[in-house]
Design a protein around this motif. Structure first.
Motif, short mmCIF file in Angstrom:
data_model
loop_
_atom_site.label_atom_id
_atom_site.label_comp_id
_atom_site.label_asym_id
_atom_site.label_seq_id
_atom_site.Cartn_x
_atom_site.Cartn_y
_atom_site.Cartn_z
N TYR A 73 31.85 24.37 41.36
CA TYR A 73 31.74 25.47 40.41
C TYR A 73 32.67 26.60 40.84
O TYR A 73 32.92 26.80 42.02
CB TYR A 73 30.30 25.99 40.35
N PHE A 74 33.19 27.33 39.85
CA PHE A 74 34.03 28.49 40.10
C PHE A 74 33.22 29.76 39.88
O PHE A 74 32.38 29.82 39.00
CB PHE A 74 35.22 28.51 39.14
N ASP A 75 33.53 30.80 40.66
CA ASP A 75 32.95 32.12 40.45
C ASP A 75 33.78 32.86 39.41
O ASP A 75 35.01 32.78 39.42
CB ASP A 75 32.94 32.93 41.75
N VAL A 76 33.12 33.58 38.52
CA VAL A 76 33.80 34.36 37.49
C VAL A 76 33.39 35.82 37.66
O VAL A 76 32.21 36.14 37.62
CB VAL A 76 33.43 33.87 36.07
N LEU A 77 34.38 36.68 37.87
CA LEU A 77 34.14 38.11 38.05
C LEU A 77 34.85 38.89 36.95
O LEU A 77 36.00 38.59 36.62
CB LEU A 77 34.62 38.58 39.42
N GLN A 78 34.17 39.89 36.41
CA GLN A 78 34.72 40.68 35.32
C GLN A 78 34.97 42.11 35.77
O GLN A 78 34.13 42.71 36.43
CB GLN A 78 33.73 40.68 34.15
N VAL A 79 36.14 42.62 35.39
CA VAL A 79 36.55 43.99 35.72
C VAL A 79 37.08 44.64 34.45
O VAL A 79 37.75 43.99 33.65
CB VAL A 79 37.66 43.99 36.81
N TRP A 80 36.78 45.92 34.27
CA TRP A 80 37.29 46.67 33.12
C TRP A 80 38.37 47.63 33.58
O TRP A 80 38.34 48.15 34.68
CB TRP A 80 36.16 47.48 32.47
N GLY A 81 39.34 47.85 32.69
CA GLY A 81 40.40 48.79 32.96
C GLY A 81 40.76 49.56 31.70
O GLY A 81 40.42 49.14 30.59
N THR A 82 41.42 50.68 31.89
CA THR A 82 41.85 51.50 30.75
C THR A 82 43.29 51.95 30.94
O THR A 82 43.76 52.11 32.07
CB THR A 82 40.97 52.75 30.57
N ILE A 83 43.96 52.14 29.83
CA ILE A 83 45.27 52.80 29.80
C ILE A 83 45.23 53.75 28.61
O ILE A 83 45.10 53.30 27.47
CB ILE A 83 46.43 51.81 29.64
N TYR A 84 45.26 55.03 28.90
CA TYR A 84 45.16 56.08 27.89
C TYR A 84 43.91 55.84 27.06
O TYR A 84 42.81 55.99 27.54
CB TYR A 84 46.45 56.14 27.06
N ARG A 89 39.36 44.21 29.11
CA ARG A 89 38.41 43.40 29.87
C ARG A 89 39.21 42.30 30.57
O ARG A 89 39.98 41.59 29.95
CB ARG A 89 37.38 42.75 28.95
N MET A 90 39.02 42.20 31.88
CA MET A 90 39.71 41.17 32.65
C MET A 90 38.68 40.30 33.36
O MET A 90 37.72 40.81 33.93
CB MET A 90 40.64 41.82 33.68
N ARG A 91 38.90 39.00 33.30
CA ARG A 91 38.02 38.05 33.98
C ARG A 91 38.87 37.21 34.93
O ARG A 91 39.94 36.75 34.56
CB ARG A 91 37.31 37.16 32.98
N PHE A 92 38.32 37.02 36.13
CA PHE A 92 39.03 36.28 37.17
C PHE A 92 38.17 35.11 37.64
O PHE A 92 36.97 35.27 37.86
CB PHE A 92 39.37 37.21 38.34
#
Length: 111
Positions: A73-84, A89-92
């Motif tokens: 199984y793979f781990d899935v981590l979610q991170v949010w980012g903003t530009i202006y 939403r980014m998932r790794f």
């Protein structure tokens, strides 16, 4: 007898849909790598815009099964980012040893 007649179809239904089983949450062991990769991905996606900002809250999502080897199984981590005013939403997707296996970015917009 009525109880058995009710339980048997329920068990057959449950066993036929393994996706209804409890999902396993990803581990946060790769949190630092996810934040580092988020910064790189957002910079790449928006041509190094200096207004890019990464939220340091990392959300572990449900693990996903390796399509090549069903026992891994793979781990899935979610991170949010903003530009202006843009929100991203980014998932790794990581192996257990924090090797990056995949990434996705999605811009949240209301056109």
């Amino acid at each position: 007898m009525k109880i058995t007649a009710t339980i048997v179809p329920f068990l057959l239904f449950t066993l036929s849909f393994p996706s209804l089983a409890a999902e396993r949450k990803s581990d946060l062991t790769c949190k630092a790598q996810a934040l580092s990769e988020a910064k790189k991905l957002l910079a790449f996606y928006r041509d190094n815009d200096d207004r890019a900002d990464i939220d340091h809250n990392v959300t572990p999502l449900a693990k996903i099964q390796n399509p090549e080897n069903k026992s891994h199984y793979f781990d899935v981590l979610q991170v949010w980012g903003t530009i202006y005013k843009g929100k991203y939403r980014m998932r790794f997707i990581f192996l257990n040893d924090c090797t990056l296996m995949g990434e996705e970015i999605l811009e949240y917009a209301n056109p």
